[in-house]
Scaffold this active site. Structure first.
Site, mmCIF file in Angstrom:
data_model
loop_
_atom_site.group_PDB
_atom_site.id
_atom_site.type_symbol
_atom_site.label_atom_id
_atom_site.label_comp_id
_atom_site.label_asym_id
_atom_site.label_seq_id
_atom_site.Cartn_x
_atom_site.Cartn_y
_atom_site.Cartn_z
ATOM 1 N N PHE A 233 14.328 1.036 0.719
ATOM 2 C CA PHE A 233 14.522 -0.368 1.050
ATOM 3 C C PHE A 233 13.219 -0.668 1.769
ATOM 4 O O PHE A 233 12.780 -1.954 1.966
ATOM 5 C CB PHE A 233 15.689 -0.813 2.023
ATOM 6 C CG PHE A 233 16.973 -0.779 1.457
ATOM 7 C CD1 PHE A 233 17.410 -1.564 0.486
ATOM 8 C CD2 PHE A 233 17.737 0.431 1.782
ATOM 9 C CE1 PHE A 233 18.888 -1.492 -0.140
ATOM 10 C CE2 PHE A 233 19.086 0.482 1.068
ATOM 11 C CZ PHE A 233 19.495 -0.311 0.355
ATOM 12 N N GLU B 86 8.735 -0.875 2.445
ATOM 13 C CA GLU B 86 7.638 -0.644 1.785
ATOM 14 C C GLU B 86 6.443 -1.000 2.625
ATOM 15 O O GLU B 86 6.727 -1.658 3.822
ATOM 16 C CB GLU B 86 7.354 -1.773 0.714
ATOM 17 C CG GLU B 86 7.378 -3.176 0.894
ATOM 18 C CD GLU B 86 7.412 -4.180 -0.319
ATOM 19 O OE1 GLU B 86 7.503 -3.585 -1.356
ATOM 20 O OE2 GLU B 86 7.091 -5.266 -0.069
ATOM 21 N N LYS C 171 5.275 -2.837 8.006
ATOM 22 C CA LYS C 171 6.026 -1.775 7.169
ATOM 23 C C LYS C 171 7.543 -2.770 7.408
ATOM 24 O O LYS C 171 7.721 -3.335 8.418
ATOM 25 C CB LYS C 171 6.403 -0.631 8.002
ATOM 26 C CG LYS C 171 6.806 0.441 7.190
ATOM 27 C CD LYS C 171 7.153 1.694 8.182
ATOM 28 C CE LYS C 171 5.683 2.595 8.130
ATOM 29 N NZ LYS C 171 5.885 3.973 8.793
ATOM 30 N N ILE D 185 0.840 -1.315 -0.165
ATOM 31 C CA ILE D 185 -0.013 0.068 0.032
ATOM 32 C C ILE D 185 0.868 1.138 0.043
ATOM 33 O O ILE D 185 0.486 2.203 -0.207
ATOM 34 C CB ILE D 185 -1.098 -0.126 1.129
ATOM 35 C CG1 ILE D 185 -0.238 -0.015 2.450
ATOM 36 C CG2 ILE D 185 -2.005 -0.852 1.031
ATOM 37 C CD1 ILE D 185 -1.109 0.049 3.584
ATOM 38 N N GLY E 87 11.108 4.982 1.445
ATOM 39 C CA GLY E 87 12.490 5.108 0.920
ATOM 40 C C GLY E 87 12.884 4.063 0.072
ATOM 41 O O GLY E 87 12.017 3.590 -0.652
ATOM 42 N N ASP F 102 7.375 16.434 12.878
ATOM 43 C CA ASP F 102 7.016 16.229 11.739
ATOM 44 C C ASP F 102 5.824 16.269 11.501
ATOM 45 O O ASP F 102 5.175 15.392 10.849
ATOM 46 C CB ASP F 102 7.826 15.259 10.837
ATOM 47 C CG ASP F 102 7.730 15.245 9.284
ATOM 48 O OD1 ASP F 102 7.313 16.430 8.885
ATOM 49 O OD2 ASP F 102 8.289 14.331 8.667
HETATM 50 P P1 AMP Z 1 5.073 5.935 6.129
HETATM 51 O O1 AMP Z 1 5.961 5.054 6.847
HETATM 52 O O2 AMP Z 1 3.928 6.336 7.300
HETATM 53 O O3 AMP Z 1 5.421 7.119 5.587
HETATM 54 O O4 AMP Z 1 4.082 5.229 5.351
HETATM 55 C C1 AMP Z 1 4.082 5.396 3.862
HETATM 56 C C2 AMP Z 1 2.546 5.302 3.585
HETATM 57 O O5 AMP Z 1 2.058 3.911 3.738
HETATM 58 C C3 AMP Z 1 1.492 6.046 4.301
HETATM 59 O O6 AMP Z 1 1.504 7.555 3.551
HETATM 60 C C4 AMP Z 1 0.301 5.298 4.180
HETATM 61 O O7 AMP Z 1 -0.528 5.574 3.087
HETATM 62 C C5 AMP Z 1 0.675 4.126 4.251
HETATM 63 N N1 AMP Z 1 0.484 3.462 5.529
HETATM 64 C C6 AMP Z 1 1.588 3.692 6.663
HETATM 65 N N2 AMP Z 1 1.229 3.033 8.009
HETATM 66 C C7 AMP Z 1 -0.110 2.725 7.572
HETATM 67 C C8 AMP Z 1 -0.994 2.056 8.273
HETATM 68 N N3 AMP Z 1 -0.829 1.818 9.671
HETATM 69 N N4 AMP Z 1 -2.488 1.919 7.643
HETATM 70 C C9 AMP Z 1 -2.589 2.147 6.805
HETATM 71 N N5 AMP Z 1 -1.761 2.660 5.818
HETATM 72 C C10 AMP Z 1 -0.318 2.991 6.296
#
Ligand code: AMP
EC number: 2.7.10.1
Length: 936
Positions: free
Chosen positions: A610, A612, A631, A604, A608, A724
């Site tokens: 490495f 996702e 993550k 989704i 960076g 941030d």
């Molecule tokens: P981030 O690490 O927060 O920058 O995550 C990148 C993208 O992943 C975010 O902008 C969200 O769209 C998606 N994302 C991150 N964490 C979640 C989560 N707990 N639930 C749903 N989507 C997420």
């Protein structure tokens, strides 16, 4: 040197074999002194005056200078250079040879005295040689030059002559230099002291008064003393640079733009205080930025301030003819602490007529007073009954007058006092009649023209009633049925119209044909029943329900997870980077999850190079399966990347709050590394809002902001500074609950695509979201998070618009520096924009705390009317205008909303939406139905 000259240039010797030398002004009379040219030790020819009559006794040879002007000198110095022959080296001169000569002076106004008697000269000294020589051997050049200095006081005439008396030595005068001493021009303590001739005596001091340098003024008379040797001594007093100037290198230089100096005694130029500026050099005071002011009594060093905003939440409680007014202090005190409250305008008007309000009469009493109030409560009494009053409470401070601010700082409330005939007495009772009397209402609003009596049989209720009018305060009601209970109400009429009917009073007729008068007893059985009992019962029932609802609300609130953490100091965030071993931190704060319990479904998002983000499911033994976000950090990462990646989990794992993304656990024992968090169905807030542009009610938007504020309050209570905070870092779940995410120090600055390098700091900063002090000085605090929160508010209300649109970062920094702030987004309620502006106060101490923001949002949610006023061009609050009950829930949540949306929204606004199904199932589908909610 004023007087000093080498004598060959000025002196002339009277010598018959050098007649040409004797021409000109500077003639010297001489006896047996000869002008001779010799070579000095460097073989340069010099002229000397020589005498050497050592073989002849009784020598008395004089050599005299021309007149030397004194030029103001009081003590002159005579430096003589000469050679002298050692008598011992001359054979046959015993008794006649001398090794000294005498120096004389004679003071005179006469420039050209042809003959001066020997006796007119005063001896200065006998001059001996320090070094004499034994033979003149020009070839070997062993001539020894002596330098002797003598000083003499010359104060009586315009000039003087010097003379050299030889009494039988062998001397050659090589030079005579005559000079006096001065203390040179100098600047001390910003005062100029002129070039000053020293005093006449060797011990005398000349007192000199200095004059202040340009652009300075006297602090204390500047004085110094000039010593005999030309040294300045004992500086006293001095000057200050004038206002607008400061001392630099002994001079006064104008303060540069942006600085000021108000008083000459100030140490130097100071930077303009907050909210002020100076555009020209030499400012004595800084001008306030537009919209900011300075009171007459404010010192120039004080920041420019603003008038307070309006007092808040003015409430009134009417008690007959007095009113208690209470209000909360203004949200924004404008940077001052001298807020007071006045009633600049206050009026009364009749209820029924449309006449204009008139100022209250002087008979109205205000306690503790009417103006300059420091308290936020006042009791107004002695008002007229049944009159419409408008009270305008005006918040003022020291700059209210200067700013000319008016209505913006006031809040008004209208009340109507009661016209009450407080009791009715039955004075006579018979089978068919009742004689009633009553007191005039307290403080009527004019002359009472008549009373109206309404009555009916109690059993009939008000279905049929009769009216009687009377000019007096009593009435005989006849034609009544015997042994029947009647209900009476009385109201008064003045020129302003009828007042309220009194409370009901019940009286019963009896079976007696005549009144029992004369028995000394008022036999009427007076049925002064407080028939308001029924109403009272109703009121108490209502109070009971409402108070129970309230207590329910506060209790639930206390029970909520959020409240558990409201006790600051209990738990403080621990920086995982303080652990030497990052794995220790991760295992202290995060649960290791077995990778086999994770089922990954789809990607989704990317993080960076490495990383996702995937969605998936997690089934932990003994618990039901839940949706999660996973993550992951794929192989190939550096140590630093690993540490940074896991630091986010170490931080997140310390938090436990409904508005903070919840960490389920981590996978560190196998690759890829994983961080498992709760799944937020609607993804990040900025994208979510852009997708649903314009689809939410203001209350829903405020509900989201409330959630974010609540999460941020929790973080700030734990002393965690996010750095941030931005809509892209807020995640939204299917219930529209917003949760703060994206933790980790380096992540904040390195991974955020919005983070940019600034010219001043080396690390990346998300400029548009960051407070100026954090950009400039890296001063990240909860107050800088509040600034970012203000930007998030703007993002939310503008449905994900980019702050400052396409301006570049440097222009954003400059604009903020110059006081520019983002305008209210379209349809933004004024109160919300004001809250944003408060978050963007330049002075971080002036910004609200998250706790205050939360309170404010809670109040707005409870009083949606306050959100109605917008500054935008669209008709204000179209959705709100139509009333709470007519709105529909947003399309993204159709399944969670019952048709009467307001219950759903109300629950959302107080963070209790998890009860919506329970309530809906129990039939509570409208706010009205909630009124019937019981304990059961
Ligand atoms: P981030 O690490 O927060 O920058 O995550 C990148 C993208 O992943 C975010 O902008 C969200 O769209 C998606 N994302 C991150 N964490 C979640 C989560 N707990 N639930 C749903 N989507 C997420």
């Amino acid at each position: 040197l004023p007087l000093g000259n080498y004598f060959p240039a000025f002196w002339c010797i009277f010598m018959h074999h050098f007649p040409h030398v004797c021409k000109g002004k500077h003639q010297i009379k001489a006896q047996r002194w000869e002008e001779v040219s010799i070579m000095d030790e460097k073989n340069i020819p010099i002229r000397t005056y020589q005498v050497c009559n050592v073989l002849e006794p009784n020598q008395n040879n004089w050599l005299r200078t021309d007149w030397i002007p004194r030029s103001g000198a009081q003590r002159v110095y005579v430096e003589v250079k000469f050679t002298l022959r050692d008598c011992n080296s001359l054979p046959g001169v015993t008794g006649t040879c001398k090794e000294t000569f005498n120096l004389y002076y004679h003071e005179s106004n006469e420039v050209r005295e042809s003959y001066i008697k020997e006796s007119s000269f005063i001896k200065v000294d006998t001059v001996a040689a320090d070094e004499s020589f034994t033979q003149v051997d020009v070839g070997d050049r062993i001539m020894k030059l002596n330098t002797e200095v003598r000083d003499v006081k010359v104060t009586t005439r315009k000039g003087f002559y010097l003379a050299f008396q030889d009494v039988g030595a062998c001397i050659a005068l090589v030079s005579v230099r005559v000079f006096y001493k001065t203390c040179p021009l100098t600047i001390r303590n910003l005062a100029t002291f002129p070039d000053t001739v020293t005093g006449a005596d060797t011990s005398s001091l000349v007192e000199v008064r200095g004059s202040c340098v340009n652009q300075s003024e006297e602090r204390e008379e500047p004085k110094m003393y000039c010593g005999a040797d030309g040294e300045w001594l004992v500086p006293i007093g001095g000057c200050f640079c004038s206002p607008g100037y400061e001392e630099k290198g002994g001079a006064c230089k104008a303060c540069s733009a942006g600085f000021y100096k108000a008083k000459s005694s100030d140490a130097g130029c100071f930077k303009c205080p907050p909210h002020s500026h100076s555009v020209r050099d030499g400012a004595t005071v800084c001008d306030c930025h537009s919209g900011f002011f300075r009171a007459d009594s404010d010192p120039p060093s004080m920041a420019c301030t603003q008038p307070p905003s309006a007092p808040q939440q003015l409430i009134s409680v009417v008690n007959e003819t007095s009113v208690v007014l209470e209000w909360a202090p203004p949200r924004r005190l404008g940077g001052r602490s001298d807020t007071s409250y006045n009633y600049p305008r206050m009026g009364s008007g009749s209820i029924s007529s449309s006449q204009l309000c008139l100022p209250c009469g002087s008979d109205v009493l205000f306690s503790p007073g009417q103006t300059g109030l420091k308290t936020t409560r006042v009791v107004v009494s002695e008002l007229r009954a049944h009159t419409h009053y408008t009270f305008i409470v005006h918040a003022r401070n020291g700059v209210s007058q200067a700013s000319g601010a008016g209505a913006a700082q006031s809040v008004s409330v209208s009340v109507t006092t009661n016209q009450a005939v407080s009791s009715i007495l039955a004075i006579d009772v018979t089978r068919h009649s009742l004689s009633l009397s009553w007191q005039q209402p307290d403080r009527p609003n004019g002359v009472i023209l008549e009373y109206e009596v309404k009555f009916y049989e109690k059993d009939q209720k008000e279905r049929s009633y009769r009216i009687m009018r009377t000019f007096s305060r009593s009435v005989d009601v006849t034609g009544l049925n015997p042994l029947t209970v009647y209900v009476f109400h009385v109201r008064a009429r003045t020129a302003a119209g009828y007042g309220e009917f009194s409370a009901p009073f019940e009286f019963s007729t009896n079976s007696d044909p005549f009144p029992l008068i004369g028995e000394g007893v008022n036999s009427a059985f007076l049925l002064l029943s407080v028939s308001g009992v029924g109403i009272l019962l109703l009121i108490s029932a209502a109070v009971f329900i409402i108070s129970r609802r309230r207590s329910k609300y506060s209790k639930t609130k206390q029970d909520s997870e959020e409240e558990k953490h409201l006790n600051p100091g209990v738990k403080i965030y621990v920086d995982p980077f303080t652990y030497e071993d990052p794995d220790q931190a991760i295992h202290e704060f995060a649960k290791e999850i077995d990778v086999s319990s994770i089922h990954i479904e789809k990607v989704i998002g990317m993080v960076g190079e490495f990383g996702e983000v995937c969605s998936g499911r997690l089934r932990v033994q003994g618990k039901r399966e839940i949706y999660v976000a996973i993550k992951s950090l794929k192989a190939g990462y550096s140590d630093k990347q690993r540490r940074d990646f896991l630091s986010e989990a170490s931080i997140m794992g310390q938090f436990d709050h409904p508005n903070i993304i919840r960490l389920e656990g981590v996978v560190t024992r196998c690759k890829p590394l994983m961080i498992i968090t709760e799944y937020m169905e609607n993804g990040s807030l900025d994208a979510f809002l852009r997708k649903h542009d314009g689809q939410f009610t203001v209350i829903q938007l405020v509900g989201m902001l409330r959630g974010i504020a609540s999460g941020m309050k929790y973080l700030s209570d734990m002393s965690y500074v996010h750095r941030d905070l931005a809509a892209r870092n807020i995640l939204v779940n299917s219930n529209l609950v917003c949760k703060v995410s994206d933790f980790g120090l380096s992540r904040v600055l390195e991974d955020d695509p919005e983070a940019a390098y600034t010219t001043r700091v080396r690390r990346k900063i998300p400029i548009r979201w960051t407070a100026p002090e954090a950009i400039t000085y890296r001063k990240f605090t909860t107050a800088s998070d509040v600034w970012s929160y203000g930007i998030v508010m703007w993002e939310v209300v503008s449905y994900g618009e980019r702050p400052y649109w396409d301006m570049n970062n440097q222009d954003v920094i400059k604009a903020i520096e110059e006081g520019y702030r983002l305008p209210a987004p379209m349809d933004c309620p004024v109160v919300l924009h004001q809250l944003m502006l408060d978050c963007w106060e330049r002075e971080r101490a002036e910004r609200p705390t998250f706790s205050q923001i939360l309170n404010m949002l809670d109040k707005l949610i409870r009083n949606p009317g306050t959100l109605r006023r917008t500054g935008g061009d669209r008709p204000a609050g179209t959705m709100l205008e139509s009333g709470m009950g007519s709105e529909v829930c947003v399309s993204v949540l159709p399944e969670v909303c019952v048709p009467e949306w307001s219950v759903c929204e109300w629950l959302q606004s107080i963070g209790l939406e998890r009860y919506r199904d329970t309530l809906a199932a129990a039939g509570y589908t409208s706010l009205d139905s909630l009124l019937a909610l019981t304990h059961q």
